[in-house]
Design a protein around this motif. Structure first.
Motif, short mmCIF file in Angstrom:
data_model
loop_
_atom_site.label_atom_id
_atom_site.label_comp_id
_atom_site.label_asym_id
_atom_site.label_seq_id
_atom_site.Cartn_x
_atom_site.Cartn_y
_atom_site.Cartn_z
N ARG A 110 0.82 -1.21 0.00
CA ARG A 110 0.00 0.00 0.00
C ARG A 110 0.85 1.26 0.00
O ARG A 110 0.39 2.32 -0.41
CB ARG A 110 -0.90 0.03 1.24
CG ARG A 110 -1.89 -1.12 1.35
CD ARG A 110 -3.04 -0.95 0.39
NE ARG A 110 -4.07 -1.96 0.60
CZ ARG A 110 -5.21 -2.00 -0.10
NH1 ARG A 110 -5.45 -1.10 -1.03
NH2 ARG A 110 -6.10 -2.95 0.14
N VAL A 111 2.08 1.14 0.51
CA VAL A 111 2.98 2.30 0.57
C VAL A 111 4.26 1.97 -0.18
O VAL A 111 4.57 0.81 -0.45
CB VAL A 111 3.31 2.69 2.02
CG1 VAL A 111 2.05 3.06 2.78
CG2 VAL A 111 4.07 1.59 2.74
N ARG A 112 5.00 3.01 -0.51
CA ARG A 112 6.26 2.83 -1.22
C ARG A 112 7.41 2.59 -0.25
O ARG A 112 7.44 3.14 0.84
CB ARG A 112 6.57 4.09 -2.04
CG ARG A 112 5.63 4.33 -3.19
CD ARG A 112 5.91 5.66 -3.85
NE ARG A 112 5.02 5.86 -4.99
CZ ARG A 112 4.57 7.04 -5.39
NH1 ARG A 112 4.92 8.14 -4.73
NH2 ARG A 112 3.77 7.13 -6.42
N THR A 159 1.32 10.75 -1.69
CA THR A 159 0.83 12.06 -1.22
C THR A 159 1.93 12.96 -0.71
O THR A 159 1.67 13.99 -0.10
CB THR A 159 -0.29 11.95 -0.16
OG1 THR A 159 0.25 11.51 1.10
CG2 THR A 159 -1.39 11.02 -0.61
N GLY A 160 3.19 12.61 -0.94
CA GLY A 160 4.28 13.54 -0.69
C GLY A 160 4.82 13.58 0.72
O GLY A 160 5.60 14.48 1.05
N SER A 161 4.45 12.64 1.58
CA SER A 161 5.02 12.61 2.92
C SER A 161 4.85 11.23 3.53
O SER A 161 4.13 10.37 3.01
CB SER A 161 4.36 13.65 3.84
OG SER A 161 3.15 13.16 4.39
N ALA A 174 1.20 8.68 4.81
CA ALA A 174 0.39 7.57 4.27
C ALA A 174 0.56 6.30 5.09
O ALA A 174 -0.35 5.48 5.17
CB ALA A 174 0.77 7.32 2.81
N ARG A 175 1.71 6.13 5.72
CA ARG A 175 1.97 4.92 6.50
C ARG A 175 1.01 4.82 7.68
O ARG A 175 0.37 3.78 7.91
CB ARG A 175 3.42 4.92 6.98
CG ARG A 175 4.45 4.87 5.86
CD ARG A 175 5.87 5.05 6.41
NE ARG A 175 6.88 5.04 5.35
CZ ARG A 175 7.56 4.00 4.94
NH1 ARG A 175 7.33 2.81 5.49
NH2 ARG A 175 8.47 4.09 4.00
N HIS A 225 -1.19 15.26 6.62
CA HIS A 225 -1.99 14.18 7.22
C HIS A 225 -3.32 14.06 6.49
O HIS A 225 -3.77 12.95 6.18
CB HIS A 225 -2.20 14.46 8.70
CG HIS A 225 -3.09 13.49 9.39
ND1 HIS A 225 -2.81 12.14 9.49
CD2 HIS A 225 -4.29 13.67 10.04
CE1 HIS A 225 -3.78 11.53 10.17
NE2 HIS A 225 -4.68 12.42 10.51
N GLY A 226 -3.94 15.18 6.20
CA GLY A 226 -5.22 15.15 5.50
C GLY A 226 -5.11 14.53 4.13
O GLY A 226 -5.98 13.75 3.71
#
Length: 319
Positions: free
Chosen positions: A26-28, A56-58, A61-62, A86-87
């Motif tokens: 789900r995440v990089r 999403t640039g930070s 997402a984790r 966060h949003g």
């Protein structure tokens, strides 16, 4: 600064391992680059963990995916207050998992971050001039609708998810001596410090004008602080949480402050020397090195977390 926690913490290394398994795919897995000796005017070579290329640039997402995948989400969806990153992460994760998201941000959120939230299909609510105003509006929404809260930093699921950054980093570079991590509310450094405890020194870096964790560590408890910094849209928590403070009091080795001028300089140098476009919060950890606030010992293997990249490029080039 390291202390022993008086009671068992509600987040453990095992939780971080479980989070890593849960969010896999789900995440990089974000890259680590060696800056090379002499880069940024520093004799030592730095290990730069580029978490700004995460979805999403930070790094956020984790924690968002870990929370959603380990929770029963109501039909009313999820709600989050945020300075922007966060949003955007909650909106992205919610859409990926089929949930509605309502995101509350202050008027000071960067346009790049607001654009990411909207692109992810969330309902965006702009409330007040500070993160605290957005948080109050979000709380009212949750009371009215029953939506699930995803806290930006002071929640076990968020902290465990963010801790997967450190788990991944040590897999990539097991010989680190020290890592420098920027702090806003403290979810990222809490998770990383839990995983790195007893293995790697953890140094917290905050802007002078937004230093909730530093103030809490000095006071021995969370306290309100003024928020006035170039990096306030990502590092602008007025108060760190109780859980964050407990973890960091036990496992963060040093807490440093840097000026906005130093942050801006580090942001510009990341672009000119590595062609990395970091937002001010993403450049804050490096600012401790480029400004001389942190000086590595001879032979010390230092890691720097570049944690966010939601920024307009012209603000770096012309800044």
């Amino acid at each position: 600064m390291t202390a022993t926690a008086a009671t068992p913490l509600p987040v453990t290394a095992a939780d971080i391992e479980a989070a890593a398994a849960r969010i896999a795919g789900r995440v990089r897995r974000t890259p680590v680059v060696d800056s090379g000796a002499g880069s940024f005017g520093i004799d030592a070579s730095l290990s730069m963990k580029l978490e700004l290329v995460q979805h999403t640039g930070s790094f956020k997402a984790r924690g968002a995916f870990n929370t959603l995948l380990s929770s029963d989400v109501p039909t009313s969806g999820v709600a989050a207050a945020s300075g922007g990153n966060h949003g955007a992460a909650v909106a992205y994760a919610a859409r990926a998992l089929g949930h509605q998201a309502d995101i509350f941000v202050p008027e000071t959120s960067a346009p790049a971050k607001i654009a990411r939230i909207r692109a992810a299909g969330a309902r965006l609510h702009v409330a007040g001039t500070r993160y605290a105003d957005a948080a109050e509006a979000c709380a009212r929404h949750r009371e009215e609708t029953g939506a699930m809260d995803i806290h930006a930093y002071d929640a076990p699921g968020t902290i465990a998810g963010q801790g997967t950054v450190a788990l991944e980093w040590l897999e990539q570079l097991p010989d680190l001596d020290t890592v420098l991590i920027a702090v806003g509310g403290g979810g990222l450094i809490s998770g990383c410090a839990l995983w790195l405890a007893g293995k790697v020194r953890v140094v917290a870096v905050e802007p002078e004008g937004s230093c909730a964790l530093h103030a809490a560590l000095e006071a021995g408890e969370p306290v309100d602080v003024p928020v006035d910094s170039l990096a306030a849209d990502s590092l602008g928590a007025r108060r760190c949480g109780d859980l964050v403070h407990t973890i960091c009091a036990a496992h963060v080795d040093q807490s440093l402050l840097v000026t906005d001028e130093a942050i801006r300089n580090a942001q510009t140098r990341l672009w000119t020397e590595l062609q990395v476009a970091a937002e001010p919060g993403g450049a804050t950890a490096l600012a401790a090195l480029t400004s001389g606030v942190y000086r590595p010992a001879p032979g010390e293997r230092v890691g720097v977390l570049v944690c966010g990249g939601n920024v307009a490029l012209d603000s770096i080039v012309t800044g």
